[in-house]
Design a protein around this motif. Structure first.
Motif, mmCIF file in Angstrom:
data_model
loop_
_atom_site.group_PDB
_atom_site.id
_atom_site.type_symbol
_atom_site.label_atom_id
_atom_site.label_comp_id
_atom_site.label_asym_id
_atom_site.label_seq_id
_atom_site.Cartn_x
_atom_site.Cartn_y
_atom_site.Cartn_z
ATOM 1 N N CYS A 19 0.838 -1.203 0.000
ATOM 2 C CA CYS A 19 0.000 0.000 0.000
ATOM 3 C C CYS A 19 0.870 1.250 0.000
ATOM 4 C CB CYS A 19 -0.928 -0.023 1.209
ATOM 5 S SG CYS A 19 -2.128 -1.375 1.159
ATOM 6 N N ARG A 20 0.248 2.395 -0.108
ATOM 7 C CA ARG A 20 0.992 3.648 -0.015
ATOM 8 C C ARG A 20 1.360 3.856 1.447
ATOM 9 N NH1 ARG A 20 -0.842 9.684 -2.148
ATOM 10 N NH2 ARG A 20 1.035 10.766 -1.428
ATOM 11 N N TYR A 25 -2.023 5.749 6.391
ATOM 12 C CA TYR A 25 -2.231 4.311 6.245
ATOM 13 C C TYR A 25 -1.741 3.552 7.479
ATOM 14 C CZ TYR A 25 -2.663 -0.370 4.549
ATOM 15 O OH TYR A 25 -3.031 -1.689 4.439
ATOM 16 N N LEU A 253 -3.484 -0.475 -1.698
ATOM 17 C CA LEU A 253 -4.369 0.684 -1.594
ATOM 18 C C LEU A 253 -3.620 1.992 -1.831
ATOM 19 C CD1 LEU A 253 -6.597 -0.107 1.524
ATOM 20 C CD2 LEU A 253 -7.232 -0.257 -0.886
ATOM 21 N N ASN A 254 -4.308 2.910 -2.506
ATOM 22 C CA ASN A 254 -3.870 4.302 -2.644
ATOM 23 C C ASN A 254 -2.578 4.470 -3.437
ATOM 24 O OD1 ASN A 254 -6.086 5.043 -0.949
ATOM 25 N ND2 ASN A 254 -4.838 4.548 0.844
ATOM 26 N N GLN A 255 -2.241 3.485 -4.255
ATOM 27 C CA GLN A 255 -1.051 3.608 -5.088
ATOM 28 C C GLN A 255 -1.429 4.177 -6.455
ATOM 29 O OE1 GLN A 255 1.829 3.466 -4.044
ATOM 30 N NE2 GLN A 255 2.379 1.624 -2.895
#
Length: 339
Positions: A19-20, A25, A253-255
């Motif tokens: 993930c980012r 996070y 997530l969030n990449q």
């Protein structure tokens, strides 16, 4: 008197994420109740770049010491649980960090690289990736690296490797290996998923498979339900035994899109390679609605009970099996402990 075994007091381990990595996070991870995460350190980075990734993580640990801590062994995971932090341990999704130098296996292990895949999707210097048309098996260099990884206590991961190469690695390795993030082919056919024969070979030698939540590896892709996922886990338990199963969510997530393109292409291709996607479906797949926030792992924990697993078995799948597997596999053969 011992505490009742609820989600909150279990050791919960996610066997693969990318993930980012930012403070927001890390706060999500802590809220999720996860005890430790196998974080991908590198994909196609060579040795010097890998050292820079370690330096970046050192800064993250310094700036977020109230939320996360580095993991070098399972005692650190226990410390993370007691202190309410999230332990982070590192792996490489390719063998590029060791380049063509077997001496770098021990160097990277001492830096904190606990897990290394022998291939990503392509042929490597060590073995064949799952996207190649011809699987030539483990190379001469690969045989040497397998023995060296066994010696220094670095876990062998064959998540992105082709079938023959994986079966040969299972036989060549003197220690159990893992498939940290993939699913059985009987649940969904994909180049990355694993055959029944391979799963039986892996587990008959003490290996572990972590179930992936990446939509391209699941029945019904992004529409896969929690029940369907847990049914896949239950069918696998019937096939190979619950003691060989874990979670390796492959959560990304969030990449940004550039990260996905780096994963798929590295520096090896001038033309765009779309991996498991296509020109018309080139972006990240939609995340699962029940596994995209801090409740994801607890949802699986509760869902497994609906498939007939008892509390001990659910605890094994959610982290206990990873803990035991890593504790055994990370000890160097000469018993020297890396600090």
């Amino acid at each position: 008197m011992s505490q009742p075994q609820t989600y909150q007091n279990q050791i919960i381990i996610d066997g693969l994420q990318y993930c980012r990595w930012d403070r927001a996070y890390f706060e999500t991870l802590k809220a999720s109740g996860i005890t430790a995460v196998h974080a991908t350190l590198v994909y196609h980075e060579a040795a010097r770049e890998t050292l820079s990734r370690f330096a970046e993580w050192n800064q993250r640990f310094e700036q977020n010491s109230d939320l996360i801590m580095p993991v070098m062994n399972m005692a650190d995971v226990e410390t993370a649980k007691v202190t309410g932090k999230v332990g982070i341990f590192f792996g490489a999704q390719n063998c590029s960090p060791i380049e063509d130098d077997i001496g770098l296996v021990e160097v990277m292990r001492k830096q904190g690289l606990l897990i290394m895949q022998l291939t990503y999707n392509n042929q490597s210097l060590l073995a064949t990736g799952c996207y190649e048309q011809q699987d030539s098996g483990v190379t001469r260099f690969g045989k040497q690296v397998i023995a060296e990884m066994n010696r220094v206590g670095m876990i062998i991961d064959m998540s992105h490797s082709a079938e023959r190469s994986t079966l040969e690695t299972i036989d060549l390795s003197g220690r159990p290996i893992c498939i940290s993030h993939a699913n059985p082919s009987f649940a969904h056919h994909a180049l990355r998923n694993k055959s029944t024969a391979l799963m039986k070979a892996l587990t008959s030698r003490g290996g572990l498979i972590g179930f992936s939540l990446y939509p391209f590896h699941l029945p019904n892709s992004s529409q896969c339900t929690l029940e369907e996922f847990c049914q896949m886990v239950a069918a696998s338990a019937d096939l190979v035994g619950v003691e060989h199963l874990g979670i390796g969510s492959d959560l990304c997530l969030n990449q940004p899109q550039t990260v996905l393109e780096w994963m798929r292409n590295g520096r090896w291709s001038k033309a765009m390679d779309y991996g498991e996607g296509s020109a018309s479906n080139a972006s990240w797949p939609d995340a699962l609605s029940w596994f995209c926030d801090s409740t994801g792992m607890e949802n699986i924990y509760n869902g497994l009970f609906q498939q007939g697993f008892n509390t001990l078995e659910v605890g094994q799948i959610m982290g206990g099996n990873w803990f035991s597997f890593l504790k055994a596999g990370l000890s160097p053969e000469n018993q020297q402990v890396y600090k």
